[in-house]
Design a protein around this motif. Structure first.
Motif, mmCIF file in Angstrom:
data_model
loop_
_atom_site.group_PDB
_atom_site.id
_atom_site.type_symbol
_atom_site.label_atom_id
_atom_site.label_comp_id
_atom_site.label_asym_id
_atom_site.label_seq_id
_atom_site.Cartn_x
_atom_site.Cartn_y
_atom_site.Cartn_z
ATOM 1 N N SER A 23 -7.106 5.331 -2.131
ATOM 2 C CA SER A 23 -7.214 5.309 -0.672
ATOM 3 C C SER A 23 -5.903 4.987 0.023
ATOM 4 C CB SER A 23 -8.281 4.309 -0.225
ATOM 5 O OG SER A 23 -7.942 3.000 -0.617
ATOM 6 N N ALA A 24 -4.937 4.415 -0.689
ATOM 7 C CA ALA A 24 -3.629 4.183 -0.081
ATOM 8 C C ALA A 24 -2.965 5.502 0.294
ATOM 9 C CB ALA A 24 -2.730 3.388 -1.025
ATOM 10 N N GLN A 26 -1.880 -4.772 -2.453
ATOM 11 C CA GLN A 26 -2.891 -4.022 -3.171
ATOM 12 C C GLN A 26 -3.904 -5.008 -3.746
ATOM 13 O OE1 GLN A 26 -1.539 -1.056 -5.963
ATOM 14 N NE2 GLN A 26 0.440 -0.895 -4.965
ATOM 15 N N PHE A 27 -5.080 -4.506 -4.028
ATOM 16 C CA PHE A 27 -6.119 -5.357 -4.579
ATOM 17 C C PHE A 27 -5.883 -5.500 -6.072
ATOM 18 C CE2 PHE A 27 -7.916 -3.422 -0.773
ATOM 19 C CZ PHE A 27 -8.221 -4.570 -0.066
ATOM 20 N N LEU A 78 8.600 8.961 0.614
ATOM 21 C CA LEU A 78 7.524 8.005 0.832
ATOM 22 C C LEU A 78 6.613 7.995 -0.386
ATOM 23 C CD1 LEU A 78 7.941 9.896 3.643
ATOM 24 C CD2 LEU A 78 6.629 7.986 4.573
ATOM 25 N N THR A 79 6.155 6.812 -0.778
ATOM 26 C CA THR A 79 5.290 6.677 -1.935
ATOM 27 C C THR A 79 4.117 5.776 -1.579
ATOM 28 O OG1 THR A 79 6.690 4.854 -2.721
ATOM 29 C CG2 THR A 79 7.115 7.030 -3.652
ATOM 30 N N SER A 80 2.964 6.028 -2.209
ATOM 31 C CA SER A 80 1.799 5.210 -1.931
ATOM 32 C C SER A 80 1.195 4.690 -3.215
ATOM 33 C CB SER A 80 0.739 6.007 -1.149
ATOM 34 O OG SER A 80 0.047 6.897 -2.007
ATOM 35 N N LEU A 106 0.818 -1.212 0.000
ATOM 36 C CA LEU A 106 0.000 0.000 0.000
ATOM 37 C C LEU A 106 0.847 1.254 0.000
ATOM 38 C CD1 LEU A 106 -2.734 -1.053 2.584
ATOM 39 C CD2 LEU A 106 -2.929 -0.982 0.092
ATOM 40 N N PHE A 107 1.975 1.205 0.701
ATOM 41 C CA PHE A 107 2.887 2.346 0.681
ATOM 42 C C PHE A 107 4.286 1.885 1.049
ATOM 43 C CE2 PHE A 107 0.905 2.452 4.961
ATOM 44 C CZ PHE A 107 2.035 2.375 5.765
ATOM 45 N N VAL A 108 5.250 2.719 0.718
ATOM 46 C CA VAL A 108 6.646 2.458 1.050
ATOM 47 C C VAL A 108 7.195 3.682 1.778
ATOM 48 C CG1 VAL A 108 8.984 2.126 0.144
ATOM 49 C CG2 VAL A 108 7.067 0.889 -0.876
ATOM 50 N N ASP A 109 7.749 3.461 2.951
ATOM 51 C CA ASP A 109 8.380 4.516 3.740
ATOM 52 C C ASP A 109 9.884 4.292 3.680
ATOM 53 O OD1 ASP A 109 9.546 6.091 5.678
ATOM 54 O OD2 ASP A 109 7.998 5.739 7.181
#
Length: 341
Positions: free
Chosen positions: A184-185, A222-223, A178-180, A170-173
């Motif tokens: 909704s992510a 992710q879906f 940071l990226t999503s 959903l995201f990367v920190d």
């Protein structure tokens, strides 16, 4: 299930906004989707301290200070121009649907490149969905882990081969970058940043105001619309569904293989090919997810949580949670239910 790539050593600089509030600049680009553009204002605007004071100041800006057209047909009059990027503590880039050249690895428009060049070193950089293309085109994701919308991952890899893209999270920190993933992510990532900046209590209040969960595991896939195997091709899908209904039971690898009507060796190989981990690793991960859900949402005793999640004993659950999450079940529950225990 992939794990979120998270680095928590980075701490946002003291606020540069009014009254020392943390200043978040949101860069509106031509062809922006209104929902994604509004996420930072809504989520960070809901973050308040114990005395009700605003903790963030959010300003929407454009690369040259001029109005920009959304992908929904209306024009946005920004509050600021590129000077907001130079002053910001955090810069967020929502997606754009009007820069097709970025999908081919092309350069940023000159005005956008010049605006991004004004961002101070050390500023926290964030993208929502295809805003990752903008950061990548600026060279800010080179040799770093990142994510974007799953449907565009293959295209993204071709355009920006130096970026270590992971479409399954959903995201990367990665500390200061940071990226999503899609839509909704972006909410998940903004709540994650609030949690990193101010802790769980502030995040829970903000999430409650936004009527969203305070936490979805960033490692949650992710879906993704993955192709369904042809009926003639043996798959472990049905066996996984069968196992999910029996997490409280001591399901063995032999029983899983028997249900799939495969040999142990074939089942293990095919399972790893389809899921990306061994059957035992997957089963443990699913049990841990169930235990976390029960700890977050119920007041069941830890012994009963462990039993229902298939760990057998509270001690086994404690060992798995400490090795995976670094906390005990009780400490984890307190994070989500501060008034309990």
């Amino acid at each position: 299930m992939s794990e979120t790539r998270e680095h928590t050593g980075h701490t946002a600089r003291p606020g540069s906004g009014t009254g020392g509030r943390h200043l978040v600049a949101v860069l509106a680009l031509p062809g922006f989707p209104p929902f994604e553009l509004g996420i930072p204002s809504r989520v960070f605007g809901s973050a308040v301290g114990e005395d009700g004071e605003d903790l963030y100041e959010v300003v929407v800006c454009t690369a040259d200070g001029a109005p920009v057209l959304s992908d929904s047909g209306f024009t946005l009059q920004p509050a600021a121009g590129p000077e907001a990027l130079a002053a910001a503590d955090t810069v967020i880039v929502p997606p754009t649907h009007a820069m097709p050249e970025l999908a081919l690895g092309g350069p940023l428009p000159p005005a956008v490149a010049a605006a991004i060049a004004r961002i101070r070193p050390g500023t926290r950089l964030v993208s929502i969905c295809t805003g990752s293309y903008v950061l990548a085109a600026a060279g800010l994701l080179d040799d770093r882990p990142a994510t974007t919308h799953w449907n565009l991952a293959r295209e993204f890899r071709r355009a920006y081969p130096r970026v270590r893209i992971d479409e399954d999270v959903l995201f990367v920190d990665d500390g200061d970058v940071l990226t999503s993933a899609g839509v909704s992510a972006g909410v998940d990532l903004c709540l994650h940043m609030i949690r990193r900046d101010h802790g769980v209590a502030v995040t829970n209040r903000a999430a409650r105001m936004c009527v969203v969960p305070p936490w979805r595991d960033g490692g949650q896939a992710q879906f993704i619309d993955r192709p369904v195997p042809e009926p003639s091709v043996a798959s472990t899908t049905a066996t996984r569904a069968w196992a999910l209904e029996r997490l409280a039971e001591p399901v063995t690898l032999a029983e899983l293989a028997a249900h799939a009507r495969m040999s142990l060796r074939t089942f293990t190989r095919r399972f790893r090919d389809e899921v990306g981990m061994t059957p035992v690793q997957w089963l443990t991960a699913q049990r841990l997810e169930l235990a976390r859900h029960l700890l977050e949402s119920s007041d069941l005793p830890v012994d009963l949580v462990a039993h229902r999640a298939g760990f057998g004993s509270a001690n086994s659950l404690r060992q798995h949670m400490r090795s995976t999450l670094g906390v005990s079940p009780i400490a984890y529950r307190r994070t989500f239910q501060p008034a309990s225990s």
